[in-house]
Design an enzyme around this catalytic site. Sequence first.
Site, PDB file in Angstrom:
ATOM      1  CG  HIS A  11      11.501  -5.578  24.587  1.00 51.54           C
ATOM      2  ND1 HIS A  11      12.051  -5.082  23.432  1.00 51.54           N
ATOM      3  CD2 HIS A  11      10.269  -6.026  24.243  1.00 51.54           C
ATOM      4  CE1 HIS A  11      11.204  -5.244  22.439  1.00 51.54           C
ATOM      5  NE2 HIS A  11      10.108  -5.802  22.892  1.00 51.54           N
ATOM      6  CG  ASP A 325      11.406  -1.063  21.375  1.00 44.17           C
ATOM      7  OD1 ASP A 325      11.224  -0.724  20.185  1.00 44.17           O
ATOM      8  OD2 ASP A 325      10.486  -1.446  22.124  1.00 44.17           O
ATOM      9  NE  ARG A 489      24.275 -11.282  11.348  1.00 46.28           N
ATOM     10  CZ  ARG A 489      24.155 -11.994  12.465  1.00 46.28           C
ATOM     11  NH1 ARG A 489      23.040 -12.587  12.754  1.00 46.28           N
ATOM     12  NH2 ARG A 489      25.162 -12.125  13.300  1.00 46.28           N
ATOM     13  CG  ASN A 519      32.548 -10.168  14.897  1.00 44.12           C
ATOM     14  OD1 ASN A 519      32.390 -10.498  16.085  1.00 44.12           O
ATOM     15  ND2 ASN A 519      32.396  -8.923  14.477  1.00 44.12           N
TER      16      ASN A 519
HETATM   17 FE   FE2 Z   1       9.665  -0.432  18.927  1.00 45.08          FE
END
Ligand code: FE2
Length: 558
Positions: A11, A325, A489, A519
Amino acid sequence: MNILGINSVYHDSAAALLVGGKLVVAVEEERFNRIKYGKLPDVDNPHQFPERAIRFCLNHAGLTARDIDHVAYSFDPKLRRKRFRAEWWPDPRLEETFLLRLGQVPGVADELLGHRLRQRFHFVPHHLAHAASAFFPSGFDGAAILTVDGIGEAAGSSLAKGAGSRIQSIETFDYPHSIGFVWEVICSYLGFSNYDASKLMGLAAYGNPEIFRRAFQSIIHVGKEDYAVDPEAIGFFSAKSSRIGTLLGPPREGTTILPRHADIAAALQEATNAAVMALVRRLKRKVPIEKLCFAGGVALNCVTNDLIRQSGDFSDVFIPSAPHDAGTAIGAAYVVHCAKQKSPPERGTSTPYLGPKFNRREILAAVKSAGLTLRRSKSPARDATNMIADGKIGAWFQGRMEFGPRALGNRSLLADPRRPDMRNILNQMVKHREDFRPFAPSVLAEHADEWFEVGAHTRSHEFMLFACPVKPELRDRIPAVLHHDGSARLQLVRRESNPRFHELISCFFARTGVPLVVNTSFNDSEPIVCTPADAIVTFRKSGIDALFMDDVCLTARA
Ligand SMILES: [Fe+2]
């Protein structure tokens, strides 16, 4: 030398381009095809390329397909055959399908580029691509490198060492020892999609980790310097394993979230912290270097990340803006550069602003075709500030789109952090997310330490990757960005990194005395907007009060 990097194995399909060793562009396919993560992670589709992202990369660099010297793909079927066992699948035939599709990948590249690449097509081991995606942008001369994700070819976690232009693999923890898979399974068990880890992260702050601590100790057994995942608990791609049911009770059904569900998320977060910290200790012993690079989907966990940073084991921690990824498209291209060129690639290019940008003519054309009336703003920063400070939601669209899952001021929705009701307003009017999920602040870097326990500022603080405690005495002044556990965060905004966004927050600070804004990404249950036309569509269908695209301002009434 022009090297095209591609990720499409599972993905987060993405493409990236290195020109003469310099990273010039990177973009995720989802921003163009408007399908979250670009495509479903199906065993039958790793040959489905991010075609629009690839075409954009070429156009952006002014190159044609013929100009591409090498193609790097962030997965290695040979390594897969060596390390992965087909019986790990519920049905071993799935592996045949997966490998068949991977075998078609070089042909798909040839067809797309219109010429035969032969030896110029390269499969790059997945975790090596992750490691490279963190190491080269970090600018560190040498670093210990940790990768933690669902699975590469077979590895769930990898330890490596980076020095100069070389990355040396030290050790891997192969399937079933995958922290990423545990998160996928628990996401599904709690009634979310497999890739909703950020929801669990938010939910964890409401739970008591003690309740399911023992259960999670048997799912992820953590030693001093290692961890082991119980294969019975995860089962490859089998979301509702019976062992999880035995340990945690019946899975969540319907829409209600019970305290028990938060307790499960809290115990999962605690187990993850412990496992990753064990790996960090192991890595520190095996690679005694002061700098750490961290990549893989698990490196999006801002709670764990802040623990690593606070541990003091490393003087600097670098996590790229796209540790998941998508970032392997960049990393794979770097790996091929190092193999083909004597000189190292340009290091230290860590900007997240690597995507498309649109000029005034394109913005005006989009407004015109939508039939909207615009207003030119002499000072967009001041006008946006005034709206936000009056309780409105402003969309802020400027410059090159971010690479990675966080909007960092170029495709962002902004709001007033002082308003206790702003979370609800944002959720009802635009985001339509679960109430327990926190919103993040973007804060002027030069004022961050007055409001948050940031510690030494790192480059990765600019990518919203660390959950930092808010100073207790200031918590009630910024309720809209305060998470249940007292953290936020945050994104540090430096003038040098994003001058226009910095100017806006400076205006807000001048007016309110608060050097930060809420934000959140500019989207509504869809990928982050990419083009001015996308921005207008989301603006019109939602309760956003004003849309600023450079100096073009659209208001809801217009
Ligand atoms: Fe990965």
